[in-house]
Motif scaffolding. Structure first.
Motif, short mmCIF file in Angstrom:
data_model
loop_
_atom_site.label_atom_id
_atom_site.label_comp_id
_atom_site.label_asym_id
_atom_site.label_seq_id
_atom_site.Cartn_x
_atom_site.Cartn_y
_atom_site.Cartn_z
N UNK A 1 -45.59 -105.55 8.06
CA UNK A 1 -44.80 -105.87 6.88
C UNK A 1 -43.71 -104.85 6.65
N UNK A 2 -43.26 -104.22 7.72
CA UNK A 2 -42.25 -103.16 7.63
C UNK A 2 -40.84 -103.71 7.76
N UNK B 1 -33.16 -93.41 4.84
CA UNK B 1 -34.29 -94.34 4.88
C UNK B 1 -35.48 -93.77 4.13
N UNK B 2 -35.74 -92.48 4.31
CA UNK B 2 -36.83 -91.84 3.58
C UNK B 2 -36.55 -91.89 2.07
N UNK B 3 -35.32 -91.61 1.68
CA UNK B 3 -34.96 -91.66 0.26
C UNK B 3 -35.14 -93.07 -0.29
N UNK B 4 -34.86 -94.08 0.52
CA UNK B 4 -35.03 -95.46 0.04
C UNK B 4 -36.50 -95.77 -0.21
N UNK B 5 -37.39 -95.12 0.50
CA UNK B 5 -38.83 -95.33 0.30
C UNK B 5 -39.35 -94.55 -0.90
N UNK B 6 -38.77 -93.40 -1.17
CA UNK B 6 -39.25 -92.56 -2.27
C UNK B 6 -38.54 -92.88 -3.58
N UNK C 1 -51.47 -105.43 7.99
CA UNK C 1 -50.34 -105.18 7.10
C UNK C 1 -50.58 -103.86 6.36
N UNK C 2 -49.54 -103.05 6.25
CA UNK C 2 -49.66 -101.78 5.55
C UNK C 2 -49.68 -102.02 4.04
N UNK C 3 -50.44 -101.23 3.30
CA UNK C 3 -50.55 -101.46 1.86
C UNK C 3 -49.44 -100.78 1.05
N UNK C 4 -48.34 -100.44 1.71
CA UNK C 4 -47.22 -99.77 1.04
C UNK C 4 -45.94 -100.18 1.76
N UNK C 5 -44.82 -99.97 1.13
CA UNK C 5 -43.53 -100.28 1.72
C UNK C 5 -43.27 -99.33 2.88
#
Length: 92
Positions: A46-47, A73-78, A17-21
């Motif tokens: 967990x993506x 999608x990038x903006x939703x992560x940042x 599992x990645x430790x970030x969204x």
């Protein structure tokens, strides 16, 4: 990647599992990663999985240039609205 010589540089694929969204974007007809396998990666990592219909392999060589969905999608992560030049600087 483990079974496709052209992708061997990406092997082995981690399944932790990645430790970030994160967001994994997959195409229903990507010649390198079947959408079912992409779904398995997304679950393991967990993506969030975003499925695109008939988008091929999502890169410039497949005809994808400016990509508003990718920017969103990038903006939703940042957590911020990004302009195309800002997105490039953030992604690098």
């Amino acid at each position: 990647p483990e079974r496709r010589a052209v992708l061997s540089d990406f092997a082995p694929v981690p399944y932790d599992r990645l430790p970030y969204r994160s967001v994994l974007v997959a195409s229903s007809n990507d010649p390198y990663c079947p959408v079912r396998l992409a779904g398995a990666y997304a679950r393991a990592w967990g993506s969030e999985l975003v499925r695109m219909s008939d988008a091929g392999h999502i890169n410039i060589a497949s005809g994808h240039g400016d990509w508003p969905l990718g920017l969103a999608l990038l903006a939703s992560l940042t957590g911020q609205a990004l302009q195309p030049k800002e997105a490039l600087a953030t992604a690098v």
